[in-house]
Motif scaffolding. Sequence first.
Motif, PDB file in Angstrom:
ATOM      1  N   HIS A  39     -17.768  -2.588  -1.318  1.00 23.84           N
ATOM      2  CA  HIS A  39     -16.888  -2.696  -0.203  1.00 23.84           C
ATOM      3  C   HIS A  39     -15.636  -1.852  -0.394  1.00 23.84           C
ATOM      4  CE1 HIS A  39     -15.222  -4.759   3.568  1.00 23.84           C
ATOM      5  NE2 HIS A  39     -14.176  -4.898   2.779  1.00 23.84           N
ATOM      6  N   TYR A  40     -15.038  -2.116  -1.590  1.00 25.99           N
ATOM      7  CA  TYR A  40     -13.915  -1.577  -1.711  1.00 25.99           C
ATOM      8  C   TYR A  40     -13.694   0.004  -2.416  1.00 25.99           C
ATOM      9  CZ  TYR A  40     -11.276  -5.646  -0.236  1.00 25.99           C
ATOM     10  OH  TYR A  40     -10.634  -6.498   0.376  1.00 25.99           O
ATOM     11  N   GLY A  41     -15.124   0.368  -3.106  1.00 25.91           N
ATOM     12  CA  GLY A  41     -15.120   1.501  -3.604  1.00 25.91           C
ATOM     13  C   GLY A  41     -14.419   1.741  -5.060  1.00 25.91           C
ATOM     14  N   VAL A  42     -14.219   0.609  -5.848  1.00 19.86           N
ATOM     15  CA  VAL A  42     -13.626   0.576  -7.233  1.00 19.86           C
ATOM     16  C   VAL A  42     -14.319  -0.245  -8.040  1.00 19.86           C
ATOM     17  CG1 VAL A  42     -10.974   0.897  -6.173  1.00 19.86           C
ATOM     18  CG2 VAL A  42     -12.009  -1.445  -6.589  1.00 19.86           C
ATOM     19  N   PRO A  43     -14.309  -0.113  -9.286  1.00 19.12           N
ATOM     20  CA  PRO A  43     -14.979  -0.915 -10.173  1.00 19.12           C
ATOM     21  C   PRO A  43     -14.766  -2.508 -10.186  1.00 19.12           C
ATOM     22  CG  PRO A  43     -14.011   0.943 -11.512  1.00 19.12           C
ATOM     23  CD  PRO A  43     -13.436   1.006 -10.153  1.00 19.12           C
ATOM     24  N   ALA A  44     -15.808  -3.348 -10.201  1.00 15.26           N
ATOM     25  CA  ALA A  44     -15.261  -4.656 -10.365  1.00 15.26           C
ATOM     26  C   ALA A  44     -16.194  -5.382 -11.378  1.00 15.26           C
ATOM     27  CB  ALA A  44     -15.883  -5.229  -8.941  1.00 15.26           C
ATOM     28  N   ALA A  45     -15.551  -6.190 -11.924  1.00 11.70           N
ATOM     29  CA  ALA A  45     -16.096  -7.089 -12.963  1.00 11.70           C
ATOM     30  C   ALA A  45     -15.823  -8.672 -12.820  1.00 11.70           C
ATOM     31  CB  ALA A  45     -15.653  -6.666 -14.370  1.00 11.70           C
ATOM     32  N   LEU A  46     -16.850  -9.430 -13.447  1.00 11.57           N
ATOM     33  CA  LEU A  46     -16.477 -10.812 -13.122  1.00 11.57           C
ATOM     34  C   LEU A  46     -16.941 -11.363 -14.555  1.00 11.57           C
ATOM     35  CD1 LEU A  46     -19.431 -12.553 -12.796  1.00 11.57           C
ATOM     36  CD2 LEU A  46     -19.046 -11.766 -10.454  1.00 11.57           C
ATOM     37  N   THR A  47     -16.348 -12.976 -14.816  1.00  6.90           N
ATOM     38  CA  THR A  47     -16.678 -13.617 -15.979  1.00  6.90           C
ATOM     39  C   THR A  47     -16.354 -15.045 -15.767  1.00  6.90           C
ATOM     40  OG1 THR A  47     -16.679 -13.840 -18.255  1.00  6.90           O
ATOM     41  CG2 THR A  47     -14.521 -13.279 -17.252  1.00  6.90           C
ATOM     42  N   ASN A  48     -16.571 -15.894 -16.639  1.00  8.31           N
ATOM     43  CA  ASN A  48     -16.359 -17.583 -16.356  1.00  8.31           C
ATOM     44  C   ASN A  48     -14.791 -17.404 -16.441  1.00  8.31           C
ATOM     45  OD1 ASN A  48     -15.730 -18.433 -18.929  1.00  8.31           O
ATOM     46  ND2 ASN A  48     -17.784 -18.553 -19.121  1.00  8.31           N
ATOM     47  N   ASP A  49     -14.199 -18.700 -15.927  1.00 14.25           N
ATOM     48  CA  ASP A  49     -12.589 -18.798 -16.036  1.00 14.25           C
ATOM     49  C   ASP A  49     -12.161 -18.852 -17.360  1.00 14.25           C
ATOM     50  OD1 ASP A  49     -13.821 -21.164 -16.413  1.00 14.25           O
ATOM     51  OD2 ASP A  49     -12.488 -22.367 -15.274  1.00 14.25           O
ATOM     52  N   ALA A  50     -12.940 -19.257 -18.444  1.00 14.49           N
ATOM     53  CA  ALA A  50     -12.314 -19.543 -19.707  1.00 14.49           C
ATOM     54  C   ALA A  50     -12.415 -18.208 -20.168  1.00 14.49           C
ATOM     55  CB  ALA A  50     -13.035 -20.374 -20.805  1.00 14.49           C
ATOM     56  N   ASN A  51     -13.297 -17.380 -20.113  1.00 14.12           N
ATOM     57  CA  ASN A  51     -13.145 -15.939 -20.629  1.00 14.12           C
ATOM     58  C   ASN A  51     -12.175 -15.204 -20.183  1.00 14.12           C
ATOM     59  OD1 ASN A  51     -15.567 -16.425 -22.288  1.00 14.12           O
ATOM     60  ND2 ASN A  51     -16.868 -15.508 -20.973  1.00 14.12           N
ATOM     61  N   ALA A  52     -11.928 -15.326 -18.733  1.00 13.14           N
ATOM     62  CA  ALA A  52     -10.856 -14.840 -18.062  1.00 13.14           C
ATOM     63  C   ALA A  52      -9.417 -15.031 -18.560  1.00 13.14           C
ATOM     64  CB  ALA A  52     -10.844 -15.036 -16.646  1.00 13.14           C
ATOM     65  N   ALA A  53      -9.418 -16.319 -19.046  1.00 17.01           N
ATOM     66  CA  ALA A  53      -8.175 -16.884 -19.632  1.00 17.01           C
ATOM     67  C   ALA A  53      -7.846 -16.339 -20.843  1.00 17.01           C
ATOM     68  CB  ALA A  53      -8.104 -18.567 -19.667  1.00 17.01           C
ATOM     69  N   ALA A  54      -8.966 -16.225 -21.826  1.00 21.65           N
ATOM     70  CA  ALA A  54      -8.878 -15.705 -22.895  1.00 21.65           C
ATOM     71  C   ALA A  54      -8.188 -14.175 -23.028  1.00 21.65           C
ATOM     72  CB  ALA A  54     -10.334 -15.627 -23.808  1.00 21.65           C
ATOM     73  N   SER A 114       0.791  -1.229  -0.095  1.00 15.47           N
ATOM     74  CA  SER A 114      -0.022  -0.099  -0.006  1.00 15.47           C
ATOM     75  C   SER A 114       0.973   1.445  -0.009  1.00 15.47           C
ATOM     76  CB  SER A 114      -1.054  -0.163   1.423  1.00 15.47           C
ATOM     77  OG  SER A 114      -0.083  -0.043   2.337  1.00 15.47           O
ATOM     78  N   ASP A 115       2.190   1.333   0.440  1.00 15.38           N
ATOM     79  CA  ASP A 115       3.060   2.356   0.235  1.00 15.38           C
ATOM     80  C   ASP A 115       3.209   2.832  -1.029  1.00 15.38           C
ATOM     81  OD1 ASP A 115       2.883   2.410   3.056  1.00 15.38           O
ATOM     82  OD2 ASP A 115       5.136   1.435   3.299  1.00 15.38           O
ATOM     83  N   THR A 116       3.370   1.768  -1.848  1.00 17.81           N
ATOM     84  CA  THR A 116       3.886   2.098  -3.280  1.00 17.81           C
ATOM     85  C   THR A 116       2.718   2.148  -4.532  1.00 17.81           C
ATOM     86  OG1 THR A 116       4.538  -0.185  -3.661  1.00 17.81           O
ATOM     87  CG2 THR A 116       5.932   1.549  -2.929  1.00 17.81           C
ATOM     88  N   CYS A 117       1.542   1.232  -3.859  1.00 24.20           N
ATOM     89  CA  CYS A 117       0.581   1.228  -5.136  1.00 24.20           C
ATOM     90  C   CYS A 117      -0.952   1.803  -4.666  1.00 24.20           C
ATOM     91  CB  CYS A 117       0.434  -0.599  -4.962  1.00 24.20           C
ATOM     92  SG  CYS A 117       1.914  -1.221  -5.600  1.00 24.20           S
ATOM     93  N   VAL A 118      -1.942   1.790  -5.719  1.00 20.38           N
ATOM     94  CA  VAL A 118      -2.911   2.342  -5.354  1.00 20.38           C
ATOM     95  C   VAL A 118      -3.888   1.146  -6.243  1.00 20.38           C
ATOM     96  CG1 VAL A 118      -2.805   3.752  -7.466  1.00 20.38           C
ATOM     97  CG2 VAL A 118      -4.540   4.020  -5.999  1.00 20.38           C
ATOM     98  N   MET A 119      -5.107   0.773  -5.642  1.00 23.97           N
ATOM     99  CA  MET A 119      -6.034  -0.166  -6.211  1.00 23.97           C
ATOM    100  C   MET A 119      -7.065   0.416  -7.007  1.00 23.97           C
ATOM    101  SD  MET A 119      -7.976  -2.821  -4.027  1.00 23.97           S
ATOM    102  CE  MET A 119      -9.428  -3.752  -4.412  1.00 23.97           C
ATOM    103  N   LYS A 120      -7.016   0.025  -8.409  1.00 25.90           N
ATOM    104  CA  LYS A 120      -8.036   0.607  -9.231  1.00 25.90           C
ATOM    105  C   LYS A 120      -9.241  -0.294  -9.466  1.00 25.90           C
ATOM    106  CE  LYS A 120      -6.869   3.924 -10.915  1.00 25.90           C
ATOM    107  NZ  LYS A 120      -7.179   5.235 -10.771  1.00 25.90           N
ATOM    108  N   GLY A 121      -9.192  -1.555  -9.396  1.00 26.20           N
ATOM    109  CA  GLY A 121     -10.133  -2.181  -9.491  1.00 26.20           C
ATOM    110  C   GLY A 121     -10.086  -3.905  -9.210  1.00 26.20           C
ATOM    111  N   ILE A 122     -11.316  -4.503  -9.373  1.00 22.69           N
ATOM    112  CA  ILE A 122     -11.095  -5.885  -9.063  1.00 22.69           C
ATOM    113  C   ILE A 122     -11.772  -6.780 -10.195  1.00 22.69           C
ATOM    114  CG2 ILE A 122     -12.088  -7.636  -7.375  1.00 22.69           C
ATOM    115  CD1 ILE A 122     -12.696  -5.170  -5.472  1.00 22.69           C
ATOM    116  N   GLY A 123     -10.989  -7.738 -10.801  1.00 27.43           N
ATOM    117  CA  GLY A 123     -11.494  -8.613 -11.822  1.00 27.43           C
ATOM    118  C   GLY A 123     -11.448 -10.173 -11.068  1.00 27.43           C
TER     119      GLY A 123
END
Lengths: 331, 331
Positions: free
Chosen positions: A110-125, A67-76
């Motif tokens: 919870h985190y106040g950043v954009p989040a997105a999800l898909t199935n594992d095969a789409n994520a792999a692609a 957290s000292d050096t990074c900022v969290m922009k989103g969750i996939g």
Amino acid sequence: MSKTEVVLGIDIGGTNTKLGFVDREGNCLVAATMPTEALTEVGPSKEVELFLQRLYSTADGMFAKISDTCVMKGIGMGVPNGNYYKGTVEMPPNLNWNEIVPLASILEKHYGVPAALTNDANAAALGEMKFGVAKGMRNFLVVTLGTGLGSGFVVNGDIMYGADGFAGELGHVTVNPEGRMCGCGKVGCLETYVSATGIRRTVYKLLADHTEDSEMRRISFDDLTGEMITEAALRGDKIAIEAFDYTSKLLGLKLADTVAITSPEAIILFGGLTRAGAHLLKPTHKYMEQYMMPIFKDKVKLLVSGLTGANTAVLGASALIWNELDKRPQL
Amino acid sequence: MSKTEVVLGIDIGGTNTKLGFVDREGNCLVAATMPTEALTEVGPSKEVELFLQRLYSTADGMFAKISDTCVMKGIGMGVPNGNYYKGTVEMPPNLNWNEIVPLASILEKHYGVPAALTNDANAAALGEMKFGVAKGMRNFLVVTLGTGLGSGFVVNGDIMYGADGFAGELGHVTVNPEGRMCGCGKVGCLETYVSATGIRRTVYKLLADHTEDSEMRRISFDDLTGEMITEAALRGDKIAIEAFDYTSKLLGLKLADTVAITSPEAIILFGGLTRAGAHLLKPTHKYMEQYMMPIFKDKVKLLVSGLTGANTAVLGASALIWNELDKRPQL
């Protein structure tokens, strides 16, 4: 000094959930694994609540290190039965979450950043397109050969989600309408032949049909795994090699059909069975070309995933949200 | 008063080429038909030259009737073996143009307006999306049942052209690797069963296998047409009805596979065989649902084209260029 932008990639599997904070270049700065399910039986909605508690405490502990050096922009997230359009996990058959969970919006709040999800095969692609062997490609597919057969299609540079968010079920095209029973409720689906469980069924069929000895004759159906069959093939076991050839024939046939429909630049194989190397790739390529419509012959690359190591699935999940952030820079 | 914007839609078929000037609402203001090939044998490059001469004189004559009130904004074409990316017609098997013809750039230069081309099934899909039953849909496919079986897929609101511009060859997925010989050089392709020529082959197989009388026993293979089989089915001929049932079974099976891969909102059937009405639609729907992966059951509409009349193909071709003009308003 400005902080490094990172996203949280989450891969929810039947047994374990993997997490990692990943930068724009695909470096996983910190990673962790936690059990997906509670150790004791707690019932569906309590199960989701406890999952979220574990997820938050794991992710928070990880982020504290950077957290000292990074900022969290989103969750996939790559999740079973993930609906990209709705951001929901819908009755996953391998998890004890007997409901539709709006996981993306829960994590966004919870985190106040954009989040997105898909199935594992789409994520792999998406992972292959951003960080792997599909860099620069706008039309390709990934086939995941795990317990089942999953697929993720990229068309015109975007994931093909289809009308309802569930496109890419290549594992459930029909090989034989009078064939093997599938967990989906249909008969003769491709994944009943081409997957870790599919090749196990093929080995048992071959052991029944042939008299040849095989190390696999000393292993029960329930104990036999895709890894064992892969190892047996690599050691020269003829039944295992024949099982890979049969698996490859059906995979090659359906990949040729898939090429006729979608005309991809490449097909990328991913997952445990690819460890069999030439025993899977050579016959799959041969049969694919044999069944290929002539205008597509010798045009489509058959590749193995360029994402290796423990954080592969996390990289795919992070690619999803990097992609969303790039599409919607105002977020 | 400002002039009405129109585009020239051109559908190049094996026998005839249809032309029409179409406005933004899909009204065909003036239409004409000309022969695609020269009346006497002239050789490939001369053939193309003479085709262009006929095309220019026909189009100019048509436009003269509306030039007082209309301005021409672009040219769209549905052509055999059309490569959208390159704007070329590449060795069409049914035309005597033995070369790769850069037809879009030839017409752009001649008329000074943007031109685009694609194959007839993709043009039909764009026509349905702009003017027909697919208005507002972003994921669907059109299946054209003519001499062969063509298909055009819309994914995320755009035509799926694939890596090389030739995606959508649903007619060449394999039904049976030891089945019927196909004109493409493969064996057992879907269009050898499901198309006007495919159902003719099925009728002959049924006439050979059964003893039942049929009006089609008095017609030679070369004389039998899809229209005759359709008429026979509508009159209650049992062999014709059984041929439609068999055709529908294979179509339904492959449509179910296609749904598993692409998850469309609707499948739109187009072309002569749809005139058989319930003899084609009812069994196709029944078999499609029978072979459908459960998560897609009862979700996908099976429709018949909403574009009817003589100018259908011209409307599709015009939709292509309206679409391009809308995407690139600076042109």
